[in-house]
Motif scaffolding. Structure first.
Motif, PDB file in Angstrom:
ATOM      1  N   THR A  15       1.059  -1.356   0.184  1.00  0.00           N
ATOM      2  CA  THR A  15       0.158  -0.165  -0.222  1.00  0.00           C
ATOM      3  C   THR A  15       0.720   1.310   0.044  1.00  0.00           C
ATOM      4  O   THR A  15       0.738   1.992  -0.805  1.00  0.00           O
ATOM      5  CB  THR A  15      -0.876   0.138   0.961  1.00  0.00           C
ATOM      6  OG1 THR A  15      -1.543  -1.272   0.801  1.00  0.00           O
ATOM      7  CG2 THR A  15      -1.476   1.198   1.059  1.00  0.00           C
ATOM      8  N   LYS A  25      -5.580   5.694  -2.125  1.00  0.00           N
ATOM      9  CA  LYS A  25      -6.405   4.705  -1.331  1.00  0.00           C
ATOM     10  C   LYS A  25      -7.392   4.554  -1.320  1.00  0.00           C
ATOM     11  O   LYS A  25      -8.379   5.638  -0.943  1.00  0.00           O
ATOM     12  CB  LYS A  25      -5.319   4.386   0.186  1.00  0.00           C
ATOM     13  CG  LYS A  25      -6.343   3.277   0.755  1.00  0.00           C
ATOM     14  CD  LYS A  25      -5.243   2.842   1.834  1.00  0.00           C
ATOM     15  CE  LYS A  25      -6.439   1.558   2.646  1.00  0.00           C
ATOM     16  NZ  LYS A  25      -5.516   1.504   4.072  1.00  0.00           N
ATOM     17  N   SER A  30     -11.224  -1.046   0.555  1.00  0.00           N
ATOM     18  CA  SER A  30     -10.650  -1.469   1.715  1.00  0.00           C
ATOM     19  C   SER A  30     -10.537  -1.908   3.472  1.00  0.00           C
ATOM     20  O   SER A  30     -11.255  -1.329   3.526  1.00  0.00           O
ATOM     21  CB  SER A  30      -9.039  -0.159   2.002  1.00  0.00           C
ATOM     22  OG  SER A  30      -8.806   0.437  -0.135  1.00  0.00           O
ATOM     23  N   SER A  35      -6.189  -3.677  -0.372  1.00  0.00           N
ATOM     24  CA  SER A  35      -6.033  -2.041  -0.520  1.00  0.00           C
ATOM     25  C   SER A  35      -6.888  -1.892  -1.835  1.00  0.00           C
ATOM     26  O   SER A  35      -6.152  -2.718  -2.597  1.00  0.00           O
ATOM     27  CB  SER A  35      -4.566  -1.446  -0.118  1.00  0.00           C
ATOM     28  OG  SER A  35      -4.374  -1.201   1.060  1.00  0.00           O
TER      29      SER A  35
END
Length: 143
Positions: A15, A25, A30, A35
């Motif tokens: 990530t 993100k 997630s 993620s």
């Protein structure tokens, strides 16, 4: 929309790597097993722990240090953008320039691998120059 599902050994490290190369993100999709990393409005990298990834396939997860499972080309706006993302990838836990730089004048690319060995090829192309080349000229540049 394209969702690229990638098995990762360390979800936190993966990530952080994808954040460093310019993704954002999406927390809605997630959790501790995945993620959702947004590359663009239509391209997403789904980073999945090996355990979670294994729920989608009966096949073993490829060892990217020993085999090539894929190569993803990522269009960039300039040569400088190609250089910047490749160098950032190398500094963020990936490996820059896993093969020699390709410079055909009208097209320029480099490669990097993420921490799990998935290979990406950021590339820039002068579309006007490429459109004006004959097939023979194009293949001469490849050689």
């Amino acid at each position: 929309m394209i969702f690229v599902n990638l098995p990762v050994a360390d979800l936190t490290a993966a990530t952080d790597f994808y954040l460093a190369i310019g993704c954002t993100k999406n927390d809605q999709f997630s959790n501790e097993r995945a993620s959702c990393m947004v590359w663009s409005d239509s391209i997403f990298f789904m980073l999945l722990t090996h355990e979670f990834y294994s729920t989608f396939t009966d096949k073993p997860i490829a060892d990217n240090a020993k085999a090539s499972a894929m190569l993803l080309a990522l269009s960039r706006d300039s040569r400088a953008d190609v250089d910047a993302i490749t160098e950032t990838a190398g500094k963020a836990g990936g490996t820059a320039d896993v093969r020699p730089i390709q410079d055909m004048g009208f097209m320029y690319s480099r490669t990097f691998a993420d921490p799990d060995g998935n290979v990406f090829e950021p590339m820039w192309m002068d579309m006007a120059a490429a459109a004006n080349m004959s097939e023979e000229e194009f293949h001469m540049k490849e050689a």
